[in-house]
Design a protein around this motif. Sequence first.
Motif, PDB file in Angstrom:
ATOM      1  N   LYS A 179       0.926  -1.260   0.161  1.00 47.14           N
ATOM      2  CA  LYS A 179      -0.065   0.077  -0.058  1.00 47.14           C
ATOM      3  C   LYS A 179       0.765   1.277   0.059  1.00 47.14           C
ATOM      4  CE  LYS A 179      -3.612  -2.552   0.334  1.00 47.14           C
ATOM      5  NZ  LYS A 179      -4.565  -2.693  -0.902  1.00 47.14           N
ATOM      6  N   ASP A 180       0.663   2.301  -1.023  1.00 43.42           N
ATOM      7  CA  ASP A 180       1.413   3.452  -1.197  1.00 43.42           C
ATOM      8  C   ASP A 180       1.238   4.220   0.131  1.00 43.42           C
ATOM      9  OD1 ASP A 180      -1.258   4.326  -1.629  1.00 43.42           O
ATOM     10  OD2 ASP A 180      -0.888   5.005  -3.563  1.00 43.42           O
ATOM     11  N   PHE A 181      -0.016   4.234   0.985  1.00 49.89           N
ATOM     12  CA  PHE A 181       0.014   4.938   1.975  1.00 49.89           C
ATOM     13  C   PHE A 181       0.394   4.385   3.279  1.00 49.89           C
ATOM     14  CE2 PHE A 181      -3.848   2.074   1.394  1.00 49.89           C
ATOM     15  CZ  PHE A 181      -3.636   1.308   2.699  1.00 49.89           C
ATOM     16  N   ALA A 182       1.057   3.398   3.326  1.00 55.54           N
ATOM     17  CA  ALA A 182       1.835   2.870   4.493  1.00 55.54           C
ATOM     18  C   ALA A 182       3.121   3.499   4.656  1.00 55.54           C
ATOM     19  CB  ALA A 182       2.077   1.214   4.249  1.00 55.54           C
ATOM     20  N   ALA A 183       3.400   3.552   6.018  1.00 59.91           N
ATOM     21  CA  ALA A 183       4.726   4.148   6.335  1.00 59.91           C
ATOM     22  C   ALA A 183       5.819   3.616   5.750  1.00 59.91           C
ATOM     23  CB  ALA A 183       4.742   4.333   7.722  1.00 59.91           C
ATOM     24  N   ALA A 184       6.715   4.283   5.475  1.00 62.65           N
ATOM     25  CA  ALA A 184       7.915   3.766   4.947  1.00 62.65           C
ATOM     26  C   ALA A 184       8.620   2.662   5.768  1.00 62.65           C
ATOM     27  CB  ALA A 184       8.957   4.818   4.531  1.00 62.65           C
ATOM     28  N   SER A 185       8.586   2.733   7.200  1.00 62.37           N
ATOM     29  CA  SER A 185       9.053   1.723   7.956  1.00 62.37           C
ATOM     30  C   SER A 185       8.364   0.455   8.129  1.00 62.37           C
ATOM     31  CB  SER A 185       9.481   2.472   9.230  1.00 62.37           C
ATOM     32  OG  SER A 185       8.095   2.885   9.762  1.00 62.37           O
ATOM     33  N   TRP A 186       7.189   0.404   7.608  1.00 64.37           N
ATOM     34  CA  TRP A 186       6.071  -0.781   7.702  1.00 64.37           C
ATOM     35  C   TRP A 186       6.627  -1.674   6.624  1.00 64.37           C
ATOM     36  CZ3 TRP A 186       0.656   1.974   8.293  1.00 64.37           C
ATOM     37  CH2 TRP A 186       0.685   2.769   9.286  1.00 64.37           C
ATOM     38  N   ARG A 187       6.855  -3.064   6.912  1.00 65.13           N
ATOM     39  CA  ARG A 187       7.299  -3.861   6.032  1.00 65.13           C
ATOM     40  C   ARG A 187       6.117  -4.598   5.432  1.00 65.13           C
ATOM     41  NH1 ARG A 187       9.832  -9.191   6.417  1.00 65.13           N
ATOM     42  NH2 ARG A 187       9.204  -9.124   8.497  1.00 65.13           N
ATOM     43  N   PHE A 188       6.076  -4.865   4.059  1.00 69.01           N
ATOM     44  CA  PHE A 188       5.037  -5.609   3.256  1.00 69.01           C
ATOM     45  C   PHE A 188       5.600  -7.008   3.204  1.00 69.01           C
ATOM     46  CE2 PHE A 188       3.299  -7.378  -0.579  1.00 69.01           C
ATOM     47  CZ  PHE A 188       2.082  -7.487  -0.341  1.00 69.01           C
ATOM     48  N   VAL A 189       4.784  -7.863   3.709  1.00 63.20           N
ATOM     49  CA  VAL A 189       5.102  -9.375   3.727  1.00 63.20           C
ATOM     50  C   VAL A 189       3.658  -9.834   2.910  1.00 63.20           C
ATOM     51  CG1 VAL A 189       5.228 -11.369   4.862  1.00 63.20           C
ATOM     52  CG2 VAL A 189       6.344  -9.101   5.622  1.00 63.20           C
ATOM     53  N   ALA A 190       3.867 -10.511   1.513  1.00 61.21           N
ATOM     54  CA  ALA A 190       2.523 -10.847   0.886  1.00 61.21           C
ATOM     55  C   ALA A 190       1.846 -12.277   1.534  1.00 61.21           C
ATOM     56  CB  ALA A 190       3.016 -11.224  -0.467  1.00 61.21           C
ATOM     57  N   ASP A 191       2.782 -13.099   2.020  1.00 63.29           N
ATOM     58  CA  ASP A 191       2.224 -14.465   2.616  1.00 63.29           C
ATOM     59  C   ASP A 191       1.829 -14.338   3.879  1.00 63.29           C
ATOM     60  OD1 ASP A 191       1.650 -17.087   2.849  1.00 63.29           O
ATOM     61  OD2 ASP A 191       3.768 -17.623   3.375  1.00 63.29           O
ATOM     62  N   PRO A 192       0.583 -14.334   4.331  1.00 66.36           N
ATOM     63  CA  PRO A 192       0.242 -14.496   5.733  1.00 66.36           C
ATOM     64  C   PRO A 192       0.822 -15.564   6.695  1.00 66.36           C
ATOM     65  CG  PRO A 192      -1.863 -14.301   4.515  1.00 66.36           C
ATOM     66  CD  PRO A 192      -0.485 -14.694   3.662  1.00 66.36           C
ATOM     67  N   VAL A 193       1.461 -16.488   6.114  1.00 65.67           N
ATOM     68  CA  VAL A 193       1.935 -17.569   6.959  1.00 65.67           C
ATOM     69  C   VAL A 193       3.447 -16.777   7.224  1.00 65.67           C
ATOM     70  CG1 VAL A 193       3.079 -19.952   7.052  1.00 65.67           C
ATOM     71  CG2 VAL A 193       0.827 -19.449   6.167  1.00 65.67           C
ATOM     72  N   ALA A 194       4.032 -16.335   6.403  1.00 65.42           N
ATOM     73  CA  ALA A 194       5.577 -15.493   6.499  1.00 65.42           C
ATOM     74  C   ALA A 194       5.186 -14.542   7.748  1.00 65.42           C
ATOM     75  CB  ALA A 194       5.884 -15.191   5.126  1.00 65.42           C
ATOM     76  N   LEU A 195       4.188 -13.643   7.276  1.00 66.96           N
ATOM     77  CA  LEU A 195       3.970 -12.478   8.402  1.00 66.96           C
ATOM     78  C   LEU A 195       3.851 -13.006   9.857  1.00 66.96           C
ATOM     79  CD1 LEU A 195       3.048  -9.420   8.708  1.00 66.96           C
ATOM     80  CD2 LEU A 195       0.866 -10.287   8.471  1.00 66.96           C
ATOM     81  N   ALA A 196       2.908 -14.312   9.893  1.00 68.39           N
ATOM     82  CA  ALA A 196       2.755 -14.666  11.197  1.00 68.39           C
ATOM     83  C   ALA A 196       4.093 -15.145  12.009  1.00 68.39           C
ATOM     84  CB  ALA A 196       1.900 -15.780  11.232  1.00 68.39           C
ATOM     85  N   ARG A 197       4.977 -15.880  11.038  1.00 68.01           N
ATOM     86  CA  ARG A 197       6.086 -16.328  11.458  1.00 68.01           C
ATOM     87  C   ARG A 197       7.299 -15.330  12.053  1.00 68.01           C
ATOM     88  NH1 ARG A 197       7.533 -18.624   6.879  1.00 68.01           N
ATOM     89  NH2 ARG A 197       6.450 -20.677   7.437  1.00 68.01           N
TER      90      ARG A 197
END
Length: 316
Positions: A179-197
């Motif tokens: 998302k272009d409105f996300a803060a620059a320091s917020w990391r995008f992780v496409a996979d929910p499993v990877a995010l949870a890990r």
Amino acid sequence: MTKPHILQMGPYPEWDQVPLDGQFTVHRYFETEDKAGLLARVGGDIRGIATRGELGASAETIAACPNLEVISVYGVGYDAVNLEACRARSIRVTNTPDVLTKDVADLGVAMMLTQSRGMIGAESWVRDGSWATNGLYPLRSRVWGKRAGVLGLGRIGFEVAKRLHGFDLEISYSDVSAKDFAAASWRFVADPVALARDVDFLFVTLAASAETRHIVGEKVISALGPQGMLVNISRASNIDEEALLTALENRTLGSAALDVFEGEPKLNPRFLALDNVLLQPHHASGTFETRKAMGQLMRDNLAAHFAGRDLLTPVL
């Protein structure tokens, strides 16, 4: 002028009920035991449905109202409305986003803090005399400096992430795209499993749909792990409750903080036996200010439709 006939699916506070009754001819579906009989009598007159997010409007109810034009949902969730039936008949659907966003985010963060610091148990420790007889309350885990994941960076997810930033948390998020409105320091992780890990706290803030049903299943819960916390302020259907309960019971998931449940308010009794879950009664939007704004927007959408004006917050 004849007031439009409205089918009201569930109760509202008096501050909403009185103006609703003043604007429309209201048929209170929730008050009658013979619901089929009510629909048989007045279904042909109904032009609008006023409902709540968890009540929605079924295909059967919609079919019983052949002149139905609009369904106005009191709440942001509309997954309980049969949208396929609405599309087939060009029935408009509205909800009440934005006005509840910040209150929902507030409660989500409060639930994280309450569960992490053991505040419910700590108050009981004081009230039942344990402090005086047993000494200090057992230590709990800190929040600041840890890692938080937000599953669904929509309106509510964005507000949650903003608040978490204030606690010096490292923030990651997952969505269909960055998302272009996300803060620059917020990391995008496409996979929910990877995010949870990769996180200590996982906030579920997704809109509910067929695609997101049980998106938080065994794989995501296992990835979050025995030190992780799951916080759900979205819809119950986004989580596989059976997998969640099993993980909480086996301690393969550390803890959870939940505001929504399948079959609520009659939640699975297995939740009540757990000491590692914080249970809330689906009240994330439960402030006087927000509930009044929700009711106003619900009525304003109905009024706009029947006056031939553009809907304020259309879903369909």
